[in-house]
Scaffold this active site. Structure first.
Site, short mmCIF file in Angstrom:
data_model
loop_
_atom_site.label_atom_id
_atom_site.label_comp_id
_atom_site.label_asym_id
_atom_site.label_seq_id
_atom_site.Cartn_x
_atom_site.Cartn_y
_atom_site.Cartn_z
N ASP A 18 16.46 38.15 -27.92
CA ASP A 18 17.17 36.89 -27.65
C ASP A 18 17.50 36.15 -28.94
O ASP A 18 16.76 36.26 -29.92
CB ASP A 18 16.28 36.01 -26.74
N HIS A 35 26.08 39.12 -31.66
CA HIS A 35 25.80 40.34 -30.88
C HIS A 35 25.96 41.59 -31.74
O HIS A 35 25.17 42.53 -31.64
CB HIS A 35 26.72 40.41 -29.65
N LEU A 129 10.08 59.40 -29.27
CA LEU A 129 10.06 58.06 -28.65
C LEU A 129 10.81 58.05 -27.31
O LEU A 129 11.91 58.58 -27.20
CB LEU A 129 10.73 57.08 -29.62
C1 IPE Z 1 17.47 37.39 -21.53
O1 IPE Z 1 18.06 36.48 -22.41
C2 IPE Z 1 18.32 38.61 -21.39
C3 IPE Z 1 18.44 39.46 -22.55
C4 IPE Z 1 17.85 39.29 -23.70
C5 IPE Z 1 19.27 40.61 -22.40
P1 IPE Z 1 18.94 35.25 -21.88
O2 IPE Z 1 19.42 34.53 -23.08
O3 IPE Z 1 19.98 35.74 -20.93
O4 IPE Z 1 17.87 34.40 -21.06
P2 IPE Z 1 17.84 32.86 -20.68
O5 IPE Z 1 19.14 32.56 -19.98
O6 IPE Z 1 17.72 32.08 -21.94
O7 IPE Z 1 16.64 32.71 -19.82
C1 IPE Z 2 20.61 37.81 -26.52
O1 IPE Z 2 21.14 36.76 -27.26
C2 IPE Z 2 21.68 38.81 -26.11
C3 IPE Z 2 21.97 38.83 -24.67
C4 IPE Z 2 21.40 38.08 -23.76
C5 IPE Z 2 22.97 39.77 -24.24
P1 IPE Z 2 21.85 35.51 -26.57
O2 IPE Z 2 23.29 35.81 -26.40
O3 IPE Z 2 21.13 35.13 -25.32
O4 IPE Z 2 21.65 34.41 -27.67
P2 IPE Z 2 21.32 32.87 -27.47
O5 IPE Z 2 20.09 32.79 -26.58
O6 IPE Z 2 22.50 32.25 -26.81
O7 IPE Z 2 21.07 32.34 -28.84
MG MG Z 3 19.62 33.87 -24.92
#
Ligand code: IPE
Ligand code: IPE
Ligand code: MG
Length: 245
Positions: A18, A35, A129
């Site tokens: 995240d 990303h 792995l």
């Molecule tokens: C969880 O992250 C999903 C992934 C890392 C793929 P999100 O960014 O979607 O989660 P919330 O919305 O903060 O809970």
């Molecule tokens: C995790 O990073 C990637 C996915 C959930 C696909 P985020 O896109 O949730 O990044 P933040 O949480 O907005 O910083």
């Molecule tokens: Mg996120």
């Protein structure tokens, strides 16, 4: 960097990757840049897990709720998934990595489904792995899907299943069947929640939260998380052996 105790190496590490969006925002870049950088971190962590000798690594790449993001961001994530599978499947295979995808892949474009199927098939005999990618995955959806399979099973048997049968069958009907429960779950970016990830398998998982944003996640972060895991006293509802009378 903290020393890793090889004896207490978790066999299965799961990671909620995240913070890509915040990483980009802090650099005045558009979210897709985060990303893209996140994919580099993912490649590094897969390599590190192999070197450390972890048996299973599960990465949360796209949740069943992530479809609710703006259309452009979802398209960019799909583009990255497609390009990752196209460019990295041969590399995973070369490194003896076995790929398995959990989640409802049917919702993806047909060509992505084919890329996933092919990557799983190509790497299915690999002995290094075990890399599990959670794509369009939701922990509740997984349990509900397993409950539906159980209901179908009972219907085919034309009888009520016994409690023992349900206990034995339900974990086998989960998408995570055959994968040991994660011993360590890492979530990056400072958020401290499970976000519908591996609900059933995480019953006794140790959680480590780090403020590092996913694109900055490095070998040091994984080593630190394992060192933290080593300090935990896992009791599973019991008391310490030394405290028993
Ligand atoms: C969880 O992250 C999903 C992934 C890392 C793929 P999100 O960014 O979607 O989660 P919330 O919305 O903060 O809970
Ligand atoms: C995790 O990073 C990637 C996915 C959930 C696909 P985020 O896109 O949730 O990044 P933040 O949480 O907005 O910083
Ligand atoms: Mg996120």
């Amino acid at each position: 960097m903290e020393e890793i105790d090889k004896k207490k190496l978790p066999c299965h590490i799961a990671i909620i990757m995240d913070g890509n969006g915040r990483w980009a925002k802090s650099r005045n870049l558009p979210r897709p840049a985060g990303h893209r950088k996140g994919i580099e971190a993912l490649q590094n962590v897969i390599e590190a897990a192999g070197e450390i000798g972890v048996e299973f690594l599960t990465l949360f790449g796209f949740s069943s709720e992530n479809w609710n993001r703006p259309k452009d961001e979802v398209s960019e994530l799909m583009r990255l998934l497609r390009s990752y599978l196209r460019s990295q499947t041969a590399e995973l295979h070369k490194n003896n990595i076995r790929l398995r995808v959990i989640g409802d892949r049917k919702a993806f474009d047909k060509d992505i489904v084919v890329l996933i199927d092919n990557a799983e098939r190509l790497t299915s005999e690999n002995t290094g792995l075990n890399l599990v990618m959670a794509l369009n995955y939701g922990g509740r959806q997984d349990i509900l899907h397993a409950a539906n399979l159980l209901a179908d099973h009972a219907w085919r048997e034309k009888r009520k299943l016994t409690e023992d049968e349900v206990n034995a069958l339900l974990p086998q009907f989960l998408m995570t069947a055959g994968i040991p429960d994660p011993e360590l779950m890492i979530r990056t970016s400072g958020e401290q929640r499970i976000s519908n990830f591996l609900l059933w398998p995480c019953a006794y998982t140790e959680f480590v939260f780090t403020d590092t944003l996913w694109p900055d996640f490095s070998r040091k972060d994984i080593d630190d998380a394992i060192a933290e895991f080593n300090k935990r006293d896992r009791r599973f509802g019991r008391i310490k052996t030394s405290q028993a009378q």
